[in-house]
Design a protein around this motif. Structure first.
Motif, PDB file in Angstrom:
ATOM      1  N   TYR A 116      10.263  75.818  33.620  1.00 17.82           N
ATOM      2  CA  TYR A 116       9.501  74.730  32.946  1.00 17.82           C
ATOM      3  C   TYR A 116       8.272  74.273  33.618  1.00 17.82           C
ATOM      4  O   TYR A 116       8.388  73.706  34.759  1.00 17.82           O
ATOM      5  CB  TYR A 116      10.541  73.452  32.816  1.00 17.82           C
ATOM      6  CG  TYR A 116       9.989  72.056  32.225  1.00 17.82           C
ATOM      7  CD1 TYR A 116       9.857  72.248  30.845  1.00 17.82           C
ATOM      8  CD2 TYR A 116      10.039  71.083  32.762  1.00 17.82           C
ATOM      9  CE1 TYR A 116       9.245  70.977  30.386  1.00 17.82           C
ATOM     10  CE2 TYR A 116       9.601  69.900  32.370  1.00 17.82           C
ATOM     11  CZ  TYR A 116       9.388  69.890  31.116  1.00 17.82           C
ATOM     12  OH  TYR A 116       8.988  68.732  30.431  1.00 17.82           O
ATOM     13  N   ASN A 135       5.054  65.902  36.027  1.00 17.89           N
ATOM     14  CA  ASN A 135       6.358  65.422  35.317  1.00 17.89           C
ATOM     15  C   ASN A 135       7.454  65.071  36.195  1.00 17.89           C
ATOM     16  O   ASN A 135       7.924  66.185  37.090  1.00 17.89           O
ATOM     17  CB  ASN A 135       6.716  66.117  34.201  1.00 17.89           C
ATOM     18  CG  ASN A 135       7.645  65.694  33.322  1.00 17.89           C
ATOM     19  OD1 ASN A 135       8.919  65.195  33.987  1.00 17.89           O
ATOM     20  ND2 ASN A 135       7.571  65.857  32.187  1.00 17.89           N
ATOM     21  N   LYS A 139      13.194  70.058  32.427  1.00 22.77           N
ATOM     22  CA  LYS A 139      13.110  69.999  30.982  1.00 22.77           C
ATOM     23  C   LYS A 139      14.429  69.009  30.420  1.00 22.77           C
ATOM     24  O   LYS A 139      13.848  68.476  29.307  1.00 22.77           O
ATOM     25  CB  LYS A 139      13.376  71.276  30.468  1.00 22.77           C
ATOM     26  CG  LYS A 139      14.479  72.209  30.291  1.00 22.77           C
ATOM     27  CD  LYS A 139      14.348  73.339  29.676  1.00 22.77           C
ATOM     28  CE  LYS A 139      15.722  74.060  29.357  1.00 22.77           C
ATOM     29  NZ  LYS A 139      16.548  73.558  28.466  1.00 22.77           N
ATOM     30  N   ARG A 256       7.953  58.940  25.183  1.00 21.29           N
ATOM     31  CA  ARG A 256       8.806  59.441  25.940  1.00 21.29           C
ATOM     32  C   ARG A 256      10.173  58.376  26.202  1.00 21.29           C
ATOM     33  O   ARG A 256      11.453  58.678  26.413  1.00 21.29           O
ATOM     34  CB  ARG A 256       8.569  60.139  27.341  1.00 21.29           C
ATOM     35  CG  ARG A 256       7.871  61.260  27.254  1.00 21.29           C
ATOM     36  CD  ARG A 256       8.745  62.450  26.588  1.00 21.29           C
ATOM     37  NE  ARG A 256       9.802  62.797  27.188  1.00 21.29           N
ATOM     38  CZ  ARG A 256       9.818  63.831  28.055  1.00 21.29           C
ATOM     39  NH1 ARG A 256       8.643  64.273  28.410  1.00 21.29           N
ATOM     40  NH2 ARG A 256      11.009  64.035  28.887  1.00 21.29           N
ATOM     41  N   GLU A 265      10.204  69.881  21.514  1.00 20.20           N
ATOM     42  CA  GLU A 265      10.650  70.558  22.901  1.00 20.20           C
ATOM     43  C   GLU A 265       9.428  71.223  23.374  1.00 20.20           C
ATOM     44  O   GLU A 265       8.410  71.509  22.656  1.00 20.20           O
ATOM     45  CB  GLU A 265      11.788  71.626  22.442  1.00 20.20           C
ATOM     46  CG  GLU A 265      11.929  72.467  23.638  1.00 20.20           C
ATOM     47  CD  GLU A 265      12.796  73.431  23.465  1.00 20.20           C
ATOM     48  OE1 GLU A 265      14.114  73.742  24.063  1.00 20.20           O
ATOM     49  OE2 GLU A 265      12.729  74.273  22.619  1.00 20.20           O
ATOM     50  N   ASN A 266       9.251  70.823  24.698  1.00 16.35           N
ATOM     51  CA  ASN A 266       8.019  71.420  25.592  1.00 16.35           C
ATOM     52  C   ASN A 266       8.264  73.038  25.229  1.00 16.35           C
ATOM     53  O   ASN A 266       9.170  73.554  25.932  1.00 16.35           O
ATOM     54  CB  ASN A 266       8.009  71.047  26.857  1.00 16.35           C
ATOM     55  CG  ASN A 266       6.911  71.232  27.424  1.00 16.35           C
ATOM     56  OD1 ASN A 266       6.200  72.479  27.236  1.00 16.35           O
ATOM     57  ND2 ASN A 266       6.309  70.426  28.429  1.00 16.35           N
ATOM     58  N   HIS A 268       6.508  75.378  26.997  1.00 18.39           N
ATOM     59  CA  HIS A 268       6.188  75.678  28.248  1.00 18.39           C
ATOM     60  C   HIS A 268       7.635  76.186  29.060  1.00 18.39           C
ATOM     61  O   HIS A 268       7.665  75.329  29.883  1.00 18.39           O
ATOM     62  CB  HIS A 268       5.140  74.939  28.934  1.00 18.39           C
ATOM     63  CG  HIS A 268       4.665  75.680  30.173  1.00 18.39           C
ATOM     64  ND1 HIS A 268       3.423  75.615  30.737  1.00 18.39           N
ATOM     65  CD2 HIS A 268       5.273  76.599  31.232  1.00 18.39           C
ATOM     66  CE1 HIS A 268       3.073  76.378  31.803  1.00 18.39           C
ATOM     67  NE2 HIS A 268       4.466  76.992  32.055  1.00 18.39           N
TER      68      HIS A 268
END
Length: 272
Positions: A116, A135, A139, A256, A265-266, A268
């Protein structure tokens, strides 16, 4: 010769063990602000060159381009030469994770098999990464992000090329520490609510290549840490950009709060 992740991990482990005392001292000198250490000549030179030579071309990666950053990423590892997956996951070998966590004096650290926000990073001419906080979580927002591992693989990379890691231990109004993205260098740094870092703009017509991993923990590094999205700021000379980025941070943070895992969904992450 074909190297497996276990063999690469053993090479990493041996080098870390040989330099254990020096690395602990280096990390301890910075631990009250942004703890970090770096180790040169991490892997045998021929292996480091082979890793670099098998990096994908930028056209085969995912470009990230915004006011916040400009770079290329690659995380769906089965699309690329297998050596790249092997070296990426070598840093997740339990022996390596354990030793790195001991050097940094952090208990119960876990690697991230999903990569992630990890994997491969490439930066071409005029690419940059503005000062930011990573971040705060994984995830699924179950664990705290505590360590960032960066392994640089571009031969003959000089500080004047740009594309170097910058850490801002005393905040964005004080001078940063520049850590050159030197060939075959591993950098490990802490991530928390005060670990502002950036990458200077690349000034040459070359591509800076990096293997990236994050480690996570059940507990934050600082008692004052709180959940946050990747938070960007302007450099001290970028007053207008800083204003815009702070608005952008607030908007993304608000989203968020409403949607724990975001609206979508991210992408990455490595989906096997």
């Amino acid at each position: 010769m074909v190297f497996t992740r276990k063999e690469i991990a053993t090479l990493i482990l041996t080098n870390l063990e040989s330099n254990n005392a020096v690395l602990k001292k280096q990390f301890a000198a910075h631990k009250n602000e942004i703890g970090f250490f770096y180790l040169d000549d991490l892997l045998p030179n021929n292996l480091a060159l082979e890793i670099h030579n098998n990096f994908p071309k930028t056209k085969d990666t995912v470009q990230r381009k915004s006011i916040r950053e400009k770079k290329y990423t690659a995380f769906q590892m089965d699309k690329y030469n297998s050596l790249l997956e092997e070296v990426t996951y070598a840093f997740q070998d339990k022996r390596v994770v354990k030793l790195v966590s001991e050097i940094c004096n952090i208990d119960a650290v876990f690697p991230d098999k999903n990569l992630y926000a990890g994997g491969l990073s490439l930066m071409a001419k005029d690419n940059f990464l503005n000062p930011h906080l990573d971040n705060s979580h994984d995830k699924d927002r179950n664990r705290w992000r505590v360590l960032n591992l960066l392994y640089y693989t571009t031969p003959d990379w000089e500080q004047e090329n740009g594309g170097n890691l910058e850490v801002w231990p005393k905040g964005l109004q004080e001078k940063q520490i520049t850590i050159t993205s030197k060939f075959n260098r591993l950098v490990v740094m802490t991530t928390h609510n005060k670990s502002w870092h950036s990458v200077s703009k690349v000034t040459v017509d070359k591509v800076r290549c990096c293997v990236s991993n994050y480690y996570f923990s059940d507990n934050p590094l600082l008692d004052s840490d709180s959940f946050h999205v990747t938070t960007f700021r302007g450099r001290p000379t970028e007053k207008l950009k800083d204003f815009i980025l702070q608005i952008d941070n607030n908007l993304r943070s608000f989203v968020r709060k409403l949607f724990k895992k975001g609206i979508r969904e991210n992408p990455h992450q490595y989906k096997k």
